[in-house]
Every structure is written in structure tokens, then in C-alpha cells.
Design a protein around this motif. Structure first.
Motif, PDB file in Angstrom:
ATOM      1  N   UNK A 111       0.828  -1.201   0.000  1.00 31.89           N
ATOM      2  CA  UNK A 111       0.000   0.000   0.000  1.00 31.89           C
ATOM      3  C   UNK A 111       0.866   1.257   0.000  1.00 31.89           C
ATOM      4  N   UNK A 112       0.373   2.296  -0.628  1.00 32.25           N
ATOM      5  CA  UNK A 112       1.126   3.554  -0.740  1.00 32.25           C
ATOM      6  C   UNK A 112       1.452   4.149   0.625  1.00 32.25           C
ATOM      7  N   UNK A 113       0.601   3.888   1.625  1.00 29.32           N
ATOM      8  CA  UNK A 113       0.817   4.448   2.961  1.00 29.32           C
ATOM      9  C   UNK A 113       1.768   3.610   3.802  1.00 29.32           C
ATOM     10  N   UNK A 114       2.206   2.493   3.268  1.00 26.22           N
ATOM     11  CA  UNK A 114       3.188   1.672   3.974  1.00 26.22           C
ATOM     12  C   UNK A 114       4.527   2.413   3.959  1.00 26.22           C
ATOM     13  N   UNK A 115       4.958   2.900   5.140  1.00 25.76           N
ATOM     14  CA  UNK A 115       6.190   3.695   5.222  1.00 25.76           C
ATOM     15  C   UNK A 115       7.333   2.944   5.895  1.00 25.76           C
ATOM     16  N   UNK A 116       7.164   1.611   6.052  1.00 24.65           N
ATOM     17  CA  UNK A 116       8.203   0.835   6.716  1.00 24.65           C
ATOM     18  C   UNK A 116       8.903  -0.172   5.796  1.00 24.65           C
ATOM     19  N   UNK A 117       8.250  -0.555   4.688  1.00 22.75           N
ATOM     20  CA  UNK A 117       8.864  -1.562   3.819  1.00 22.75           C
ATOM     21  C   UNK A 117       9.264  -0.954   2.482  1.00 22.75           C
ATOM     22  N   UNK A 118      10.550  -0.968   2.191  1.00 22.58           N
ATOM     23  CA  UNK A 118      11.039  -0.502   0.895  1.00 22.58           C
ATOM     24  C   UNK A 118      11.669  -1.645   0.105  1.00 22.58           C
ATOM     25  N   UNK A 119      12.133  -2.682   0.831  1.00 24.51           N
ATOM     26  CA  UNK A 119      12.691  -3.850   0.148  1.00 24.51           C
ATOM     27  C   UNK A 119      12.486  -5.090   0.998  1.00 24.51           C
ATOM     28  N   UNK A 120      12.533  -6.224   0.328  1.00 25.06           N
ATOM     29  CA  UNK A 120      12.335  -7.498   0.996  1.00 25.06           C
ATOM     30  C   UNK A 120      13.244  -8.521   0.314  1.00 25.06           C
ATOM     31  N   UNK A 121      13.687  -9.511   1.046  1.00 22.32           N
ATOM     32  CA  UNK A 121      14.525 -10.556   0.456  1.00 22.32           C
ATOM     33  C   UNK A 121      13.653 -11.733   0.026  1.00 22.32           C
ATOM     34  N   UNK A 122      14.199 -12.578  -0.849  1.00 26.35           N
ATOM     35  CA  UNK A 122      13.441 -13.761  -1.240  1.00 26.35           C
ATOM     36  C   UNK A 122      13.230 -14.690  -0.049  1.00 26.35           C
ATOM     37  N   UNK A 123      14.157 -14.684   0.913  1.00 25.93           N
ATOM     38  CA  UNK A 123      14.007 -15.502   2.116  1.00 25.93           C
ATOM     39  C   UNK A 123      12.856 -14.991   2.972  1.00 25.93           C
ATOM     40  N   UNK A 124      12.729 -13.677   3.067  1.00 30.56           N
ATOM     41  CA  UNK A 124      11.608 -13.098   3.817  1.00 30.56           C
ATOM     42  C   UNK A 124      10.279 -13.383   3.125  1.00 30.56           C
ATOM     43  N   UNK A 125      10.288 -13.350   1.782  1.00 31.19           N
ATOM     44  CA  UNK A 125       9.075 -13.703   1.042  1.00 31.19           C
ATOM     45  C   UNK A 125       8.695 -15.159   1.296  1.00 31.19           C
ATOM     46  N   UNK A 126       9.701 -16.015   1.379  1.00 31.43           N
ATOM     47  CA  UNK A 126       9.445 -17.424   1.680  1.00 31.43           C
ATOM     48  C   UNK A 126       8.845 -17.575   3.079  1.00 31.43           C
ATOM     49  N   UNK A 127       9.414 -16.885   4.057  1.00 29.19           N
ATOM     50  CA  UNK A 127       8.897 -16.920   5.426  1.00 29.19           C
ATOM     51  C   UNK A 127       7.451 -16.451   5.470  1.00 29.19           C
ATOM     52  N   UNK A 128       7.140 -15.431   4.693  1.00 29.36           N
ATOM     53  CA  UNK A 128       5.808 -14.843   4.687  1.00 29.36           C
ATOM     54  C   UNK A 128       4.778 -15.734   4.011  1.00 29.36           C
ATOM     55  N   UNK A 129       5.168 -16.374   2.884  1.00 29.43           N
ATOM     56  CA  UNK A 129       4.198 -17.087   2.058  1.00 29.43           C
ATOM     57  C   UNK A 129       4.170 -18.598   2.269  1.00 29.43           C
ATOM     58  N   UNK A 130       5.108 -19.165   3.001  1.00 36.51           N
ATOM     59  CA  UNK A 130       5.141 -20.629   3.126  1.00 36.51           C
ATOM     60  C   UNK A 130       3.892 -21.160   3.832  1.00 36.51           C
ATOM     61  N   UNK A 131       3.603 -22.414   3.588  1.00 37.25           N
ATOM     62  CA  UNK A 131       2.349 -23.028   4.012  1.00 37.25           C
ATOM     63  C   UNK A 131       2.100 -22.922   5.506  1.00 37.25           C
ATOM     64  N   UNK A 132       3.134 -23.136   6.311  1.00 32.50           N
ATOM     65  CA  UNK A 132       2.965 -23.126   7.765  1.00 32.50           C
ATOM     66  C   UNK A 132       3.393 -21.802   8.397  1.00 32.50           C
TER      67      UNK A 132
END
Length: 293
Positions: A111-132
Motif C-alpha cells: 500500500x502507498x501508505x506503507x512507510x516501513x517496507x522498501x525492500x524485501x529478500x526472497x528468504x523473507x518472502x518465503x517466510x511470509x508465504x510458506x504453508x505453515x
């Protein structure tokens, strides 16, 4: 970039009904590739007013289901055809030509109002999206982030974008968490992320460019989603080729199909770019593949 729609020369909306198989050319598949194909259809229709072309957006997987049984002439695809789809095509006597028409970068957005995230790693994406995944709030991903609920948006399971993202981020054969909002229309995903401060989603680069003033693109491993970074494959691991697959029988027996595909490639340099995707360096090889049929 224009919104995704179904096209029957006069650009009619056919959302709740099947594609008109009486059309001269029937196309279905990826919602990512559809804006390019729709733009080509518009231009082609101006010069071929008596030709009916039906275009649907049931996702890459949904399009291939119809393509390998001979229901459609062309499938828009945001991934390479799978082994099991190749086998089904062979079983049904379907031969095809694979034509790359551009390059995309699946763009992670917040979201445009998100002022805390400018970049993310593929490992963080994995942590966020993994099944468990146990990540429910932004602070679960990083204690420096606020205790704001994360609302996730992604294409549905028939989408090639979904399949490509899951395979690249989670690994082949793995499935993502189920507590996210899926959609077959990327415009719905745009609206979802736009309307929720704590949201994160992903979809094709062109959709991000079209709504860049309303969304914030996220760097992956420090690399920004830009034309150059996607073209050079630096936007890892989410840079990917875009295709159309054409039924060889349709090419040989329907002159309109061959004429349309050659028109597609003749105009790709202009229309692929206009729709927000990345051009190939040369379309001569693709034209030769069609002319050989």
C-alpha cells in the motif's frame, strides 16, 4: 494500460459465459499476457472488420486445459508449458508453436501508505508465504515493523503468475499459505492492495506501472523493479518470459490465425511496450517459426 476485458471484435464483456467457439479465432489464458493480446486484437480488428476474435482470461493453467484438447487456437501464457500439459497435447494430437512475445517481472507491491517496507529478500518472502507461516502481523516479519495485520493478495491457482511465484519463492512442489485473497483478475488485486494499509501482493509488472501512483513497488534483494533490471534478469528471481502458444492445425487450416499471429509479431515492438512489458531484442526468429508452418 487498459483493464483486462474479453474481446469479440466489438470488445464486448462476456464475463459469465463461455468463449464463443464460432469466432474465427479463439484465445484464452493468462491475465498477464491478455492486455498485449487485447491491444493486438483492437488493431487487427480495425483492418479486418469481418473477423471475430474471442479472448478470455481463465489464467495460464485454465487456458492450457482448453488448448491441449483443441478447444482454442491460441493460449496466452505467463509460464512455459508443463510436462503434463505437453503429454495431454500429444495424446490429443495437438501440435503447437511456442512464441515468446515479451518479458515480465512479477512485482511485489504494498500500500502507498506503507512507510516501513522498501525492500524485501526472497528468504523473507518465503517466510511470509510458506504453508505453515506464523506471520500474521508486520512485526512478526521484522520487530522494527509496526504491529499491523498483514493482508495478502495473490493471483488464483490457475494463474501462471501464481505458479511461477510459488515455484521460485517456495520451491517446486510446495504450496503457499491459504489465508490470502486470490483473484483471477489482476485489477482486483490492485484494488485490494490499494485499499488496505497493511497489504502486500504480487502481479505482473504492467499492472504495477499502470497504478504506480497508487501502489508502492518493493525492491527484492535490493533490486528495484524497472525495465532495465527486468530485461537484464537482475530482478531475481521474478523476471520471466511471456508467451503465446499457437495450435499448428489452426495455423495451417485457418489463414486468419496465421495472419493474426504475424500481425501480432509485426506490432509487438509497439504494443508490448505500450502495455507496460519489456520488449525482446528481435522478433525475427518468432516470425520465422510462424512462416515455416
Amino acid at each position: 494500460m487498459k483493464k483486462i476485458f474479453l474481446v469479440l471484435v466489438t470488445l464486448c464483456f462476456l464475463i459469465s459465459c463461455d468463449l464463443d467457439t464460432r469466432a474465427d479465432i479463439v484465445i484464452d489464458g493468462s491475465s498477464t499476457v491478455a492486455p498485449i493480446t487485447n491491444a493486438v486484437v483492437e488493431e487487427f480488428a480495425l483492418k479486418n472488420k469481418n473477423v471475430d476474435i474471442a479472448v478470455g482470461t481463465s489464467g495460464t493453467g485454465g487456458g492450457f486445459k482448453k488448448f491441449v484438447t483443441g478447444e482454442i487456437d491460441i493460449v496466452n501464457a505467463s509460464r512455459h508449458i508443463k510436462k503434463e500439459e505437453i503429454e495431454k497435447a500429444k495424446k490429443n494430437g495437438i501440435e503447437y508453436v511456442e512464441i515468446q512475445i515479451g518479458i515480465d517481472g512479477i512485482t511485489v507491491v504494498v500500500n502507498k501508505e506503507n512507510n516501513w517496507l522498501t525492500e524485501i529478500t526472497d528468504k523473507e518472502l518465503e517466510m511470509l508465504w510458506k504453508k505453515d507461516s506464523k506471520i500474521k502481523k508486520w512485526s512478526d516479519l521484522n520487530p522494527k515493523y509496526p504491529k499491523t495485520d498483514i493482508k495478502l493478495y495473490a493471483p488464483d491457482q490457475d494463474s501462471g503468475t501464481y505458479e511461477y511465484f510459488v515455484e521460485e519463492i517456495l520451491g517446486k512442489g510446495n504450496k503457499p499459505r491459504i489465508d490470502y485473497s486470490p483473484a483471477s483478475d489482476d485489477n482486483q488485486l490492485v484494488l485490494g492492495v490499494e485499499g488496505d494499509k497493511g497489504s502486500l501482493g504480487y502481479f505482473g509488472y504492467a499492472y504495477y506501472l499502470a497504478q504506480k501512483d497508487k501502489l508502492k513497488g518493493v525492491k527484492i534483494n535490493g533490486v528495484e523493479p524497472t525495465d532495465e533490471n527486468i530485461r537484464e534478469g537482475k530482478y531475481k528471481p521474478l523476471s520471466r518470459p511471456l508467451y503465446i502458444y499457437v495450435n499448428k492445425k489452426s495455423l495451417k487450416e485457418n489463414k486468419v490465425v496465421k495472419s493474426f499471429v504475424l500481425f501480432y509479431l509485426d506490432n509487438a515492438t509497439q504494443l508490448v511496450k505500450e502495455e507496460g512489458y519489456i520488449l525482446l531484442k528481435d522478433y525475427g526468429k518468432q516470425k520465422n517459426l510462424i512462416n515455416e508452418q
